[in-house]
Design an enzyme around this catalytic site. Structure first.
Site, PDB file in Angstrom:
ATOM      1  N   LEU A 249      77.223   6.500  30.597  1.00 51.37           N
ATOM      2  CA  LEU A 249      75.924   6.861  30.049  1.00 51.37           C
ATOM      3  C   LEU A 249      74.840   5.856  30.402  1.00 51.37           C
ATOM      4  O   LEU A 249      73.680   6.215  30.550  1.00 51.37           O
ATOM      5  CB  LEU A 249      76.006   7.013  28.525  1.00 51.37           C
ATOM      6  CG  LEU A 249      76.908   8.136  27.991  1.00 51.37           C
ATOM      7  CD1 LEU A 249      76.930   8.109  26.471  1.00 51.37           C
ATOM      8  CD2 LEU A 249      76.436   9.491  28.502  1.00 51.37           C
ATOM      9  N   GLY A 252      74.393  -1.979  29.512  1.00 50.27           N
ATOM     10  CA  GLY A 252      73.744  -2.907  28.605  1.00 50.27           C
ATOM     11  C   GLY A 252      73.851  -4.330  29.105  1.00 50.27           C
ATOM     12  O   GLY A 252      74.278  -4.583  30.239  1.00 50.27           O
ATOM     13  N   VAL A 257      78.056   1.605  28.721  1.00 46.79           N
ATOM     14  CA  VAL A 257      78.208   2.584  27.645  1.00 46.79           C
ATOM     15  C   VAL A 257      78.731   3.877  28.266  1.00 46.79           C
ATOM     16  O   VAL A 257      78.186   4.362  29.261  1.00 46.79           O
ATOM     17  CB  VAL A 257      76.872   2.843  26.929  1.00 46.79           C
ATOM     18  CG1 VAL A 257      77.066   3.848  25.790  1.00 46.79           C
ATOM     19  CG2 VAL A 257      76.292   1.547  26.394  1.00 46.79           C
ATOM     20  N   ASP A 370      68.386  -8.364  16.114  1.00 46.05           N
ATOM     21  CA  ASP A 370      67.789  -7.990  17.406  1.00 46.05           C
ATOM     22  C   ASP A 370      67.031  -6.672  17.283  1.00 46.05           C
ATOM     23  O   ASP A 370      67.217  -5.759  18.085  1.00 46.05           O
ATOM     24  CB  ASP A 370      68.877  -7.886  18.479  1.00 46.05           C
ATOM     25  CG  ASP A 370      68.289  -7.886  19.891  1.00 46.05           C
ATOM     26  OD1 ASP A 370      67.143  -8.353  20.064  1.00 46.05           O
ATOM     27  OD2 ASP A 370      68.968  -7.404  20.820  1.00 46.05           O
TER      28      ASP A 370
END
Length: 513
Positions: A249, A252, A257, A370
């Site tokens: 997908l 990161g 992912v 974050d």
């Protein structure tokens, strides 16, 4: 001399009290009649030959024959030996042959031999079944190497071929292609044409040279599936833990992912991977893994409509992963540039929902660390989800953090940049920075270097939000200023306070519109 007690008595086959004088008389009579047994010079050679024959039969013939065939052959040998012994006595052959017969003919030898063979076969059968059951148990627990070790001790019959084939597929799913080939080769020792193992072995050898969980060899911007290139896409789907990996997908800071599926309940999930071996030194890796699973566990307890749900966290080989709710939408990073900003009312509603989510998380003693537009998702149904709870703290300490440091520090609170212990108020500062950027298309603090940026966040005031965009409501300036206070004590203390102020402002604006 034959009276009881008059001479020596002996136990013989004839009687328990056989007089010694009668034994001596029989011996003398045999000498006089020249009727006695002798041992010729060739007797020793014959004895050794007969013993060698039995030794070869026991060591070479029996292991390769079934119990029935070996029993028949043993019976033939025994009959020949018995007949030879009888002939030796009736034709005055050496007594030594009788000794061989006695050694070979023990009490009920054939019966005892057959019973021994049956017992051996029974024990071997029990051992095979035990190894098979142990192997299946190990396979069910994911200990595939130990399962193969047990299966190798079982004969490769039709049932075991199927069992081994399924084990090889499990090795495929775990991306252990060489081990899958080893299992197929074990099957081929008895059946080279079993199912499609020849074709699969060729594809597995190609797959072993390809990175299956990654984007190696793909053009930039290409959406990579995790199925192997080069005509081997029909291999068993790879897995992470119990999840089948469908396709990639995105990428990161610390991993990739993937779209995954939980086969037990047929639910699609997003699987975020982290490779600790690539990101941390050996001395730090163990501690970071423990912290990762601890924080993932804490984040997994969060149940809120605006927080992405974490289903599971685990390890598979050198990959740690988190399985979470699959979201159909995009993050807010695309709405942080001028010309692509969301309407003010929509932006305020997004910030209020994120503040509600943070208030809930902070009440559960979970701090995000974050908060930024990239970690806020807007779904197709306009719902808002905060992502990456439990991961931010790990990511910030990885080797690759320096490569993304220009992005993340811009949203950090002063106490967070200083390395102090932070609480939920640091998340509210980050949310204030996010609100400023979503409203104006600019960050409140910028710098030519990381050091300059950190200095300005800690010491310099930000430009008023109204100076960046004059059409904003006047009261919004006070909300942003309070959220961006450098002293945590002067900042919003809870997310619910920030959400309440934003919703009050929205209602006031709507009433005057």
């Amino acid at each position: 001399m034959m009276a009881t007690g008059a001479g020596d008595l002996h136990i013989t086959p004839v009687g328990d009290l056989f007089p010694g004088v009668e034994i001596q008389g029989n011996v003398i009579n045999s000498v006089l009649q020249n009727s006695y047994l002798i041992r010729p010079a060739w007797a020793q050679t014959l004895e050794l030959g007969v013993m060698l024959l039995f030794a070869l039969f026991v060591s070479l013939a029996i292991p390769h024959l079934s119990a029935g065939k070996s029993a028949i052959l043993a019976s033939v040998l025994l009959v020949v030996t018995v007949a030879g012994g009888i002939y030796a006595f009736t034709s005055d052959l050496p007594l030594a042959l009788n000794d061989i017969v006695n050694r070979a003919l023990q009490k009920d030898p054939e019966k005892r031999y057959l019973l021994t063979e049956r017992q051996k076969e029974r024990l071997e059968g029990e051992s095979v079944e035990t190894n098979k059951m142990l192997g299946l148990s190990f396979q069910g627990q994911g200990m595939l190497d130990m399962a193969f070790e047990k299966f190798r001790k079982c004969p490769v019959d039709e049932g075991m071929k199927d069992t081994l084939y399924n084990l090889a597929l499990d090795f495929e799913r775990k991306r252990q292609f060489n081990k899958a080939v080893s299992v197929f080769e074990h099957i081929m020792t008895v059946d080279k044409n079993f199912r499609d193992i020849s074709v699969r072995m060729d594809k597995l050898r190609v797959a072993s040279e390809t990175v299956i969980l990654g984007t190696a060899g793909l053009k930039k911007g290409t959406e990579a599936t995790v199925m192997i290139q080069g005509g081997v896409s029909d291999l068993a789907r790879p897995t992470l833990g119990r999840y089948e990996v469908m396709k990639e997908l995105g990428k990161g800071a610390m991993g990739v992912v993937y779209l995954g599926k939980d086969p037990k309940i047929n639910r699609e999930v997003a699987i975020k991977t982290l490779r600790f071996e690539d990101e941390f030194d050996a001395g730090d890796m163990k501690g970071m893994k423990e912290r990762f699973f601890r924080e993932a566990e804490s984040a997994g307890r969060l149940v809120h409509p605006n927080i992405v749900t974490i289903y599971d966290a685990g390890e598979d080989g050198d990959i740690s992963y988190i399985a979470m709710e699959l979201l159909n939408g995009t993050d807010l990073k695309q709405h942080t540039t001028k010309g692509k900003l969301l309407p003010v009312s929509e932006t305020l509603e997004v910030i209020a929902k994120v503040a509600d989510a943070l208030d809930y998380a902070h009440s559960q003693n979970v701090v995000h660390r974050d908060i930024k537009p990239a970690n806020i998702m807007k779904l197709k149904n306009s719902e808002i989800k905060v992502t990456d709870f439990g991961i931010a703290r790990i990511t910030s300490q990885s080797k690759t953090a320096t490569g993304t440091v220009m992005g993340t520090p811009a949203y950090m609170a002063p106490e967070q940049l200083a390395g102090k212990k932070v609480d939920g108020r640091a998340d509210l500062f980050s949310l204030g920075v996010t609100m400023y950027e979503l409203l104006t298309g600019e960050k409140p603090f910028i710098g030519e270097s990381v050091a300059t940026l950190m200095f300005r966040i800690a010491n310099e005031p930000h430009a008023p939000v109204l100076s960046m965009r004059a059409d904003l409501p006047l009261a919004l300036n006070d909300i942003v200023n309070r959220a961006l206070q450098k002293d945590p004590e002067k900042r919003y203390q809870r997310g619910s306070e920030l959400a309440a102020d934003i919703r009050s402002l929205s209602q006031a604006v709507a009433a005057t519109a």
